[in-house]
Design an enzyme around this catalytic site. Structure first.
Site, PDB file in Angstrom:
ATOM      1  N   ALA A 120       0.784  -1.245   0.080  1.00  7.67           N
ATOM      2  CA  ALA A 120      -0.079   0.078  -0.101  1.00  7.67           C
ATOM      3  C   ALA A 120       0.812   1.337   0.013  1.00  7.67           C
ATOM      4  O   ALA A 120       0.194   2.267   0.014  1.00  7.67           O
ATOM      5  CB  ALA A 120      -1.041  -0.007   1.243  1.00  7.67           C
ATOM      6  N   ASN A 121       2.206   0.969  -0.198  1.00  5.38           N
ATOM      7  CA  ASN A 121       2.951   2.492   0.268  1.00  5.38           C
ATOM      8  C   ASN A 121       3.294   2.949  -1.251  1.00  5.38           C
ATOM      9  O   ASN A 121       3.992   3.973  -1.274  1.00  5.38           O
ATOM     10  CB  ASN A 121       4.355   2.158   0.901  1.00  5.38           C
ATOM     11  CG  ASN A 121       5.183   1.194   0.272  1.00  5.38           C
ATOM     12  OD1 ASN A 121       4.698   0.413  -0.684  1.00  5.38           O
ATOM     13  ND2 ASN A 121       6.264   0.848   0.953  1.00  5.38           N
ATOM     14  N   TYR A 161       5.473 -14.158 -14.646  1.00  5.73           N
ATOM     15  CA  TYR A 161       4.216 -13.265 -14.256  1.00  5.73           C
ATOM     16  C   TYR A 161       3.048 -13.513 -14.807  1.00  5.73           C
ATOM     17  O   TYR A 161       2.213 -13.529 -14.183  1.00  5.73           O
ATOM     18  CB  TYR A 161       4.669 -11.916 -14.862  1.00  5.73           C
ATOM     19  CG  TYR A 161       3.730 -10.842 -14.783  1.00  5.73           C
ATOM     20  CD1 TYR A 161       3.530 -10.126 -13.365  1.00  5.73           C
ATOM     21  CD2 TYR A 161       2.725 -10.031 -15.561  1.00  5.73           C
ATOM     22  CE1 TYR A 161       2.698  -9.201 -13.097  1.00  5.73           C
ATOM     23  CE2 TYR A 161       1.937  -9.365 -15.356  1.00  5.73           C
ATOM     24  CZ  TYR A 161       1.904  -8.789 -14.084  1.00  5.73           C
ATOM     25  OH  TYR A 161       0.988  -7.756 -13.757  1.00  5.73           O
TER      26      TYR A 161
END
Length: 411
Positions: free
Chosen positions: A128-129, A288
């Site tokens: 979340a940063n 990925y």
């Protein structure tokens, strides 16, 4: 004198001469000033609507000395006799999947949350940063939600929280350390959260790595696989008691349209292929793609296993090549992301589908769906294969247990 709220810009705009009103119990009705009649069904769509029990963010319901209900905006003190919830009324559903698209690829997370009061809600956002995770956490926090920043770097997280508090000083945000490259860290995070909070309304599995070079974690697993899937898998199961406490609660798994390009097949879905031990034949981009398929498979299997628990599960595609630091692992990807930046979503737009699936009233009763641009989409055929999702689940359980001990993974 009470003010009249501005007209809504809803797609189901009323014909001339009609007015929308709400009863005290939240039912919406329509008044025809030409005929002096009223009806429960919208004059154009034919649908019935209701308003949410919660007041829009910053509003409160009041009663004057004569017993008449009015509404007050707590930020500017203005009042109105028009129920402000009417601007956010939702159509009654004939079945769980009965909802119309209200937002699209140009919508932002803050537009999705316009008017919503999430006070009393608790959310966890991993990663979340920065990037989409930050805009997701910011949007929720600015609307009253208590947001737990599940991140590895405490100083960067504190800076991120300070940025949000510069906009709204009284936001409720918390930091709990989480390193997705360590299953022990995941366990410690979950136990710490359980000590601080009784319930969890929203779990957003946002953190991820893109096309990273080959690397093994401290647990001996391929790094991208563990960060993008395995640690989130274990984290979710650890937090089930708190999700149950808040039910209805929601889990949102960030995947990608790249899941359509996975080279996995049922017979190749093995631990050695999911998490290779050497760099021989390793492709960061294909890894990925494969982990993003794992995300959709996990969300689908989780939705079915937890169907009776009133925990809703969604997987989402945030957008193509959004400008974040996810492309940091190779200069070629950084260049490609820079070139297409003018033609892709902003980070706020990238957070919109996540926030929509985490909060939208009309998704009540829905689970196991895949969303792109705030719209339900059909994922790849492989991601809907029940044999693949069951196999991935069983392998994931075995992998966690191999590190933390037998019977570590909760049922």
């Amino acid at each position: 004198m009470a003010l009249i709220l501005p007209d809504s810009d809803s797609e189901d705009e009323l014909p001339p001469g009609w007015e929308e009103r709400a009863t005290l119990d939240g039912s919406v009705y329509y008044v025809n000033h030409s005929t002096k009649g009223s009806q429960w069904n919208h004059p154009r769509t034919g649908k019935k609507k209701v308003v949410s029990g919660e007041m829009p963010f910053g509003w409160e319901k009041c009663v004057d000395e004569e017993g008449k209900v009015y509404y007050k905006n707590k930020e500017n003190g203005r009042t109105t006799y028009t129920d402000p919830r009417l601007a956010f009324a939702i159509e009654e559903k004939e079945h769980p999947g009965d909802f119309r698209q209200r937002f699209d690829g140009s919508s932002t997370a803050l537009q999705v949350l316009h008017g919503r009061d999430l006070s009393g809600k608790i959310a966890i956002v991993t990663g979340a940063n920065t990037g989409i995770g930050f805009e997701t956490a910011r949007s929720l926090a600015l609307h009253g939600c208590t947001v737990i920043f599940a991140c590895r770097d405490e100083s960067k997280t504190e800076e991120a929280i300070a940025r949000i508090r510069s906009e709204r000083p009284n936001v409720n945000s918390d930091f709990i350390s989480l390193d997705l490259q360590s299953l022990h860290s995941v366990k410690t995070f979950a136990l710490t959260f359980q000590q601080r909070y009784r319930k969890l309304d929203i779990l957003i599995l946002n953190a991820g790595v893109f096309a990273a070079p080959f690397n093994l974690t401290v647990d001996g697993f391929e790094s991208a696989f563990q960060v993008n899937h395995l640690s989130h898998f274990y984290l979710t199961l650890m937090l089930k008691p708190q999700l149950l406490e808040a039910k209805p609660s929601r889990v949102v798994v960030l995947s990608s349209e790249s899941h359509r390009f996975s080279n996995f097949k049922l017979n190749s879905l093995t631990e050695s292929n999911l998490s290779p031990k050497t760099s021989k034949g390793f492709s960061g981009m294909m890894t990925y793609n494969n982990t993003k398929l794992c995300n959709v498979l996990f969300a689908k299997e989780l939705s079915e296993r937890w169907y009776d628990d009133n925990i809703q599960v969604f997987s989402v595609h945030p957008g193509n090549m959004i400008s974040t630091d996810i492309s940091r692992h190779w200069w070629g990807y950084r260049l490609a992301f820079a070139v297409v930046r003018p033609f892709t979503k902003s980070v706020q737009q990238g957070a919109s589908t996540t926030v929509y699936c985490a909060t939208a009233h009309e998704l009540s009763g829905c689970t196991g769906l895949y969303f792109n641009n705030c719209c339900r989409c059909t994922p790849s055929p492989k991601s809907e294969d029940p044999q693949m999702s069951k196999l991935l689940w069983d392998i994931s359980v075995d992998m966690v247990n191999s590190v933390l001990g037998e019977n570590t993974v909760p049922n």
